[in-house]
Motif scaffolding. Structure first.
Motif, PDB file in Angstrom:
ATOM      1  N   ALA A   1       0.855  -1.183   0.000  1.00 54.14           N
ATOM      2  CA  ALA A   1       0.000   0.000   0.000  1.00 54.14           C
ATOM      3  C   ALA A   1       0.893   1.235   0.000  1.00 54.14           C
ATOM      4  O   ALA A   1       1.955   1.239   0.632  1.00 54.14           O
ATOM      5  CB  ALA A   1      -0.920   0.013   1.220  1.00 54.14           C
ATOM      6  N   PHE A   2       0.464   2.277  -0.727  1.00 54.03           N
ATOM      7  CA  PHE A   2       1.222   3.523  -0.720  1.00 54.03           C
ATOM      8  C   PHE A   2       0.275   4.703  -0.862  1.00 54.03           C
ATOM      9  O   PHE A   2      -0.797   4.592  -1.450  1.00 54.03           O
ATOM     10  CB  PHE A   2       2.285   3.548  -1.824  1.00 54.03           C
ATOM     11  N   THR A   3       0.689   5.827  -0.301  1.00 53.09           N
ATOM     12  CA  THR A   3      -0.015   7.097  -0.446  1.00 53.09           C
ATOM     13  C   THR A   3       1.041   8.178  -0.583  1.00 53.09           C
ATOM     14  O   THR A   3       1.965   8.246   0.229  1.00 53.09           O
ATOM     15  CB  THR A   3      -0.915   7.384   0.772  1.00 53.09           C
TER      16      THR A   3
ATOM     17  N   ALA B   1       3.694   9.372   2.232  1.00 55.63           N
ATOM     18  CA  ALA B   1       3.080   9.227   3.551  1.00 55.63           C
ATOM     19  C   ALA B   1       3.110   7.770   4.006  1.00 55.63           C
ATOM     20  O   ALA B   1       3.314   7.487   5.181  1.00 55.63           O
ATOM     21  CB  ALA B   1       1.649   9.741   3.521  1.00 55.63           C
ATOM     22  N   THR B   2       2.894   6.866   3.058  1.00 55.13           N
ATOM     23  CA  THR B   2       2.885   5.428   3.340  1.00 55.13           C
ATOM     24  C   THR B   2       3.506   4.702   2.160  1.00 55.13           C
ATOM     25  O   THR B   2       3.211   5.036   1.010  1.00 55.13           O
ATOM     26  CB  THR B   2       1.434   4.917   3.526  1.00 55.13           C
ATOM     27  N   ASN B   3       4.344   3.711   2.446  1.00 56.91           N
ATOM     28  CA  ASN B   3       4.926   2.904   1.373  1.00 56.91           C
ATOM     29  C   ASN B   3       5.177   1.489   1.892  1.00 56.91           C
ATOM     30  O   ASN B   3       6.315   1.012   1.940  1.00 56.91           O
ATOM     31  CB  ASN B   3       6.218   3.536   0.844  1.00 56.91           C
ATOM     32  N   ILE B   4       4.106   0.818   2.267  1.00 58.86           N
ATOM     33  CA  ILE B   4       4.201  -0.550   2.787  1.00 58.86           C
ATOM     34  C   ILE B   4       4.570  -1.476   1.636  1.00 58.86           C
ATOM     35  O   ILE B   4       3.891  -1.502   0.617  1.00 58.86           O
ATOM     36  CB  ILE B   4       2.872  -0.975   3.434  1.00 58.86           C
ATOM     37  N   GLY B   5       5.635  -2.184   1.773  1.00 57.38           N
ATOM     38  CA  GLY B   5       6.127  -3.058   0.714  1.00 57.38           C
ATOM     39  C   GLY B   5       7.151  -2.391  -0.189  1.00 57.38           C
ATOM     40  O   GLY B   5       7.739  -3.033  -1.044  1.00 57.38           O
TER      41      GLY B   5
ATOM     42  N   PRO C   1       9.828   7.250  -4.925  1.00 54.61           N
ATOM     43  CA  PRO C   1       9.719   8.708  -4.978  1.00 54.61           C
ATOM     44  C   PRO C   1      10.776   9.334  -5.896  1.00 54.61           C
ATOM     45  O   PRO C   1      10.713  10.525  -6.172  1.00 54.61           O
ATOM     46  CB  PRO C   1       9.918   9.131  -3.517  1.00 54.61           C
ATOM     47  N   ASP C   2      11.705   8.538  -6.384  1.00 57.17           N
ATOM     48  CA  ASP C   2      12.708   9.034  -7.341  1.00 57.17           C
ATOM     49  C   ASP C   2      12.176   9.050  -8.768  1.00 57.17           C
ATOM     50  O   ASP C   2      12.537   9.915  -9.565  1.00 57.17           O
ATOM     51  CB  ASP C   2      13.975   8.182  -7.274  1.00 57.17           C
TER      52      ASP C   2
ATOM     53  N   THR D   1      -2.608  13.962  -5.150  1.00 60.60           N
ATOM     54  CA  THR D   1      -2.150  12.707  -4.541  1.00 60.60           C
ATOM     55  C   THR D   1      -2.288  11.527  -5.485  1.00 60.60           C
ATOM     56  O   THR D   1      -3.073  11.544  -6.432  1.00 60.60           O
ATOM     57  CB  THR D   1      -2.945  12.406  -3.245  1.00 60.60           C
ATOM     58  N   PHE D   2      -1.533  10.498  -5.190  1.00 58.77           N
ATOM     59  CA  PHE D   2      -1.541   9.230  -5.927  1.00 58.77           C
ATOM     60  C   PHE D   2      -1.394   8.142  -4.882  1.00 58.77           C
ATOM     61  O   PHE D   2      -0.486   8.200  -4.042  1.00 58.77           O
ATOM     62  CB  PHE D   2      -0.375   9.222  -6.928  1.00 58.77           C
ATOM     63  N   SER D   3      -2.301   7.157  -4.908  1.00 57.14           N
ATOM     64  CA  SER D   3      -2.214   6.074  -3.931  1.00 57.14           C
ATOM     65  C   SER D   3      -2.695   4.767  -4.545  1.00 57.14           C
ATOM     66  O   SER D   3      -3.375   4.749  -5.565  1.00 57.14           O
ATOM     67  CB  SER D   3      -3.031   6.413  -2.685  1.00 57.14           C
ATOM     68  N   GLY D   4      -2.314   3.690  -3.900  1.00 58.19           N
ATOM     69  CA  GLY D   4      -2.745   2.374  -4.363  1.00 58.19           C
ATOM     70  C   GLY D   4      -2.470   1.321  -3.319  1.00 58.19           C
ATOM     71  O   GLY D   4      -1.709   1.528  -2.375  1.00 58.19           O
ATOM     72  N   HIS D   5      -3.122   0.181  -3.500  1.00 57.04           N
ATOM     73  CA  HIS D   5      -2.886  -0.943  -2.593  1.00 57.04           C
ATOM     74  C   HIS D   5      -3.276  -2.246  -3.266  1.00 57.04           C
ATOM     75  O   HIS D   5      -4.107  -2.296  -4.166  1.00 57.04           O
ATOM     76  CB  HIS D   5      -3.624  -0.757  -1.265  1.00 57.04           C
ATOM     77  N   LEU D   6      -2.644  -3.300  -2.795  1.00 59.58           N
ATOM     78  CA  LEU D   6      -2.941  -4.656  -3.247  1.00 59.58           C
ATOM     79  C   LEU D   6      -4.254  -5.102  -2.629  1.00 59.58           C
ATOM     80  O   LEU D   6      -4.413  -5.048  -1.404  1.00 59.58           O
ATOM     81  CB  LEU D   6      -1.810  -5.601  -2.837  1.00 59.58           C
ATOM     82  N   LEU D   7      -5.205  -5.523  -3.465  1.00 56.78           N
ATOM     83  CA  LEU D   7      -6.460  -6.063  -2.959  1.00 56.78           C
ATOM     84  C   LEU D   7      -6.286  -7.542  -2.595  1.00 56.78           C
ATOM     85  O   LEU D   7      -6.649  -7.969  -1.507  1.00 56.78           O
ATOM     86  CB  LEU D   7      -7.571  -5.909  -3.999  1.00 56.78           C
ATOM     87  N   PHE D   8      -5.734  -8.310  -3.544  1.00 61.24           N
ATOM     88  CA  PHE D   8      -5.461  -9.727  -3.312  1.00 61.24           C
ATOM     89  C   PHE D   8      -4.513 -10.236  -4.383  1.00 61.24           C
ATOM     90  O   PHE D   8      -4.442  -9.692  -5.470  1.00 61.24           O
ATOM     91  CB  PHE D   8      -6.752 -10.576  -3.275  1.00 61.24           C
ATOM     92  N   THR D   9      -3.775 -11.289  -4.043  1.00 66.70           N
ATOM     93  CA  THR D   9      -2.857 -11.900  -5.010  1.00 66.70           C
ATOM     94  C   THR D   9      -3.623 -12.882  -5.889  1.00 66.70           C
ATOM     95  O   THR D   9      -4.710 -13.332  -5.552  1.00 66.70           O
ATOM     96  CB  THR D   9      -1.705 -12.636  -4.290  1.00 66.70           C
TER      97      THR D   9
END
Length: 183
Positions: free
Chosen positions: A51-53, A80-84, A89-90, A174-182
């Motif tokens: 997940a990231f925001t 703000a968040t970068n889980i995984g 950001p580069d 803003t730009f965000s996203g997350h994994l729903l399921f594999t």
């Protein structure tokens, strides 16, 4: 003799009642299997949380991006968040670490008298857009959706040619996203 038989039956009954009934053994086996399944599931999902925001500006005063003569990648610097750690950001790119269904959202904000517009892009293919034009007010637009990604697919945001967006430390764009399921 009759007393001895009754006593033997009582002792046998006590011994049998001390042994777990067959149903309890099956329930215990089921519970053990459930615990093993839970442990296996936890190990499968370990490290697969994504997940990231982000927003465009990490520090300083507000900044307008654009207009440019061509579609231009937006690099969201405030993370703000970068889980995984799948968002960079580069580069402004999210790179899918796993095959799965992911959900993304983009929110853009821009000054009056310019189009405020951006594309969500998957591997250089424009997937969807957000657009707004205001002559006297600040503009905002949003879009989002779920995508099936293969491991290594790249998702990013492109500012439209001749469009502008604005951001400051209030995090308007803003730009965000997350994994729903594999998969």
């Amino acid at each position: 003799m009759k007393t001895l038989s009754v006593l033997a039956l009582l002792l046998l009954a006590c011994r049998v009642s001390a042994d777990p009934p067959v149903d309890a053994l099956e329930e215990s086996d089921s519970l053990a299997k459930l615990r093993a399944d839970l442990t296996a599931l936890q190990s499968l999902t370990q490290g697969k949380q994504v997940a990231f925001t982000t927003s465009l500006v990490a520090t300083g005063d507000g900044q307008t991006f654009g207009p440019f003569d061509a579609d231009t990648p937006l690099v969201f610097k405030h993370v703000a968040t970068n889980i995984g750690n799948a968002y960079s950001p580069d580069t402004g790119n999210f790179t899918a670490p796993l095959k799965g269904a992911y959900h993304f959202e983009m929110h853009i904000y821009g000054p009056p008298d310019h189009a405020t517009a951006a594309y969500l892009v998957k591997n250089s293919e424009k997937i969807f857009a957000a657009y707004e034009y205001q002559t006297s007010e600040w503009a905002s637009a949003s879009n989002g959706g779920s995508l099936l990604l293969e491991a290594g697919d790249v998702v990013s945001v492109l500012l439209w040619k001749d469009a502008t967006v604005f951001d400051d430390t209030e995090n308007y764009t803003t730009f965000s996203g997350h994994l729903l399921f594999t998969m």
